[in-house]
Write a protein that holds these residues in place. Structure first.
Motif, mmCIF file in Angstrom:
data_model
loop_
_atom_site.group_PDB
_atom_site.id
_atom_site.type_symbol
_atom_site.label_atom_id
_atom_site.label_comp_id
_atom_site.label_asym_id
_atom_site.label_seq_id
_atom_site.Cartn_x
_atom_site.Cartn_y
_atom_site.Cartn_z
ATOM 1 N N UNK A 190 -20.278 43.803 25.112
ATOM 2 C CA UNK A 190 -19.268 44.384 24.245
ATOM 3 C C UNK A 190 -19.304 45.905 24.420
ATOM 4 N N UNK A 200 -18.312 49.425 22.383
ATOM 5 C CA UNK A 200 -18.012 49.921 21.039
ATOM 6 C C UNK A 200 -17.814 51.427 21.078
ATOM 7 N N UNK A 242 -17.306 54.698 15.714
ATOM 8 C CA UNK A 242 -16.651 54.350 14.460
ATOM 9 C C UNK A 242 -15.595 53.239 14.618
ATOM 10 N N UNK A 243 -15.766 52.410 15.642
ATOM 11 C CA UNK A 243 -14.858 51.284 15.855
ATOM 12 C C UNK A 243 -15.669 49.998 15.950
ATOM 13 N N UNK A 244 -14.979 48.862 15.896
ATOM 14 C CA UNK A 244 -15.645 47.592 16.089
ATOM 15 C C UNK A 244 -15.871 47.308 17.569
ATOM 16 N N UNK A 245 -16.849 46.472 17.898
ATOM 17 C CA UNK A 245 -17.088 46.111 19.301
ATOM 18 C C UNK A 245 -15.920 45.302 19.865
#
Lengths: 113, 117
Positions: free
Chosen positions: A36, A38, A41-44
């Motif tokens: 993943x 990332x 400050x974001x989602x994976x």
């Protein structure tokens, strides 16, 4: 010992370099392997998904799994500043009818122009 | 545009207060998950739900509660019993769980950052 070990970095490379990100795992029962990406400050977001030993290529990204050594790698060719992010390896374990994802701590990558 | 929506993006909790983080998905996925992410650590599973009206504790469920009344919604409540709630919370979903292959791939929302005042 953690089930999935990952060097936290940070890893800093110049634009255009080949990047190698690595994880080791302890349990031979792990079946599937994922990478993943990332951003801060974001989602994976899922980059690569592999099952068997060997290589899987997708554009500039290649995922490599060596089950005999319990070692997984992600290679990024022609790295770009937009590749600067944290990369998380993950694997799964079927336990009690549920596929549990186990994550590494993530490697922070910085690609500078 | 299918995906997972988490709200709010930032949340502040006062001491002794319960707060609820929202997670909605329109992917028609059966399974949903909540993770906590702390600096330098991997994602740790708080709760998961394989189907509506059913959920299971993950590795760090103490101080948290969830509900799954609708397929598309899986809210997480951080209770006052959680003494160290400051973290980045991530919601995820997958087609299913307990099955082989790509049906177990988890897709994540953008996260909620919770801080203590």
């Amino acid at each position: 010992q953690k089930e999935v070990e990952q060097d936290p970095g940070p890893l800093s490379v110049p634009e255009g370099a080949i990047v190698s990100l690595n994880c080791t795992y302890s349990n031979s029962a792990f079946q599937y392997f994922m990478w993943y990406r990332q951003y801060s400050r974001k989602g994976p977001e899922l980059l690569m998904y592999t099952y068997s030993s060997g290589n899987k290529e997708d554009g500039r990204f290649t995922a490599q799994v060596d089950k005999s050594s319990k070692y997984i790698s992600l290679f990024i060719r022609d790295s770009q500043p937009s590749d600067s992010a944290t990369y998380l390896c993950a694997t799964n374990l079927l336990s009690g009818g549920y596929n549990k994802l186990i994550f590494g701590a993530g490697t922070r990558l910085a690609v500078h122009p | 545009d299918g995906g997972i929506t988490q709200s709010p993006k930032y949340l502040f909790r006062k001491e002794g207060q319960n707060v609820t983080l929202s997670c909605e998905q329109n992917l028609n996925h059966d399974a949903m998950y909540w993770y906590r992410q702390d600096p330098g650590q991997g994602l740790r599973l708080i709760y998961y739900s394989q189907i509506v009206n059913d959920f299971q504790k993950g590795d760090i469920a103490e101080g948290y509660s969830v509900s799954r009344e609708k397929k598309e919604s899986f809210p997480l409540t951080v209770t006052s019993a959680q003494k160290n709630p400051t973290a980045f919370y991530l919601c995820a979903s997958s087609i299913g769980t307990g099955l082989a292959g790509r049906r177990n791939i988890q897709y994540f929302g953008a996260g909620t950052r919770l801080s203590v005042l």
